[in-house]
Design an enzyme around this catalytic site. Sequence first.
Site, PDB file in Angstrom:
ATOM      1  N   PHE A 147       0.806  -1.259  -0.097  1.00 11.66           N
ATOM      2  CA  PHE A 147      -0.081  -0.017   0.041  1.00 11.66           C
ATOM      3  C   PHE A 147       1.001   1.127  -0.255  1.00 11.66           C
ATOM      4  CE2 PHE A 147      -2.315   3.532   1.764  1.00 11.66           C
ATOM      5  CZ  PHE A 147      -3.369   3.622   1.195  1.00 11.66           C
ATOM      6  N   ASP A 232       9.627   2.644   1.851  1.00 11.37           N
ATOM      7  CA  ASP A 232       8.485   3.525   2.113  1.00 11.37           C
ATOM      8  C   ASP A 232       8.300   3.368   3.587  1.00 11.37           C
ATOM      9  OD1 ASP A 232       5.833   4.656   2.647  1.00 11.37           O
ATOM     10  OD2 ASP A 232       5.112   3.754   0.785  1.00 11.37           O
ATOM     11  N   LYS A 261       2.788  11.408   7.084  1.00 11.18           N
ATOM     12  CA  LYS A 261       1.854  11.064   8.091  1.00 11.18           C
ATOM     13  C   LYS A 261       2.479  11.717   9.420  1.00 11.18           C
ATOM     14  CE  LYS A 261      -0.416   7.110   6.467  1.00 11.18           C
ATOM     15  NZ  LYS A 261      -1.605   7.815   6.047  1.00 11.18           N
TER      16      LYS A 261
END
Length: 406
Positions: A147, A232, A261
């Site tokens: 993801f 990531d 984030k």
Amino acid sequence: MTAPARTRSTAELIRAEEPVLAHNYHPLPVVVARAEGTWVEDVEGRRYLDMLAGYSALNFGHRNPVLIEAAHRQLDRLTLTSRAFHNDQLAEFAQSLAELTGLDMVLPMNTGAEAVESAVKVARKWAYEVKGVPADRATIVVAAGNFHGRTTTIVSFSTDETARAGFGPFTPGFRIVPYNDLAALEAAVDETTAAVLIEPIQGEAGVVIPDEGYLTGVRELTRRAGCLFVADEIQSGLGRTGRTLAVEHEGVLPDALLLGKALGGGIVPVSAVVARREVLGVLRPGEHGSTFGGNPLAAAVGSAVVGLLKTGHFQLRAAELGVVLRDGLTSLVGKGVVGFRSRGLWAGVDVDPAIGTGREISERLMAEGILVKDTHGSTIRLAPPLTITEEELRSALGALEKVLAA
């Protein structure tokens, strides 16, 4: 005297959203109105312990006072210039982030998906200009179950049909291999490979942790093959796993890191590609950009986030309380939990499907004052703010035990 305006109820506010908001999310039926630390409060005054932390965007808690002060201070001075001009916050942010990660250069963006898209562009440019891959033939190897976001290019290399179905045609140039399989990865890498792009821990897939040595193997393989290792760390990074970065658990340093984030402290969207100078050095004016990327408000908050991480306090809390989380979940195996994976204050918990789906378990926990979110099937994710106390964590585990027993 004018009567104060009546606050609309949870049900009224949810109904009001229905005709005007695109239905791209299926949120739990709670309407949050305020928050502090690890707790949120809904419009009717009910309090909930937040065990999701905005998918790790709130690693330092809701309204962390250090970050709020940095934001307030910058709001009174300057919020945006665009990158048409310099601003007095960006250099400090970039330098401190590069030092924190052990890399050289920073490309500031806004969202995690933007960081991934930026890395795809940079890896391809590097392949053509530095590696010598023939024009338009560069490939990037990714892992199944990934993801990395939901933009058109990113869903082109997703294996989640919910994310892909109905959004083609897809962007070419990606090869998908099984996660945690070095042999498959080696077979997919060739002279056209610009990069291997993976999550050190797959979050959306259910906090899937690779075998010890996998990340070391990826680093060695990419070095031998002359391609980039892009990690990531948008969900796994910035203290979540008990280290600043999840790759540190194997002592590896990728060629490029993707951060987001928690980098914005839950206040503003902040993301970045942080990489070796040889990698980000391929970009020239006009080839890539963002009006809001690197804005002074984001840079001020990002610098404050780096300052919190430099103390090591949050990494230590995640490591120590991660033991409490792991031990608590271990005690529930066979009592409704069929398996789990955890590292630091992050866990994917597989509930017996006979007890309920992940969504149903999340709703039952909400009734107990605990907010979590499901992922696939009967799996729920636990990712509380790193400011959570041991008492609060044990309370959440107790609520999970109660829900499973019921």
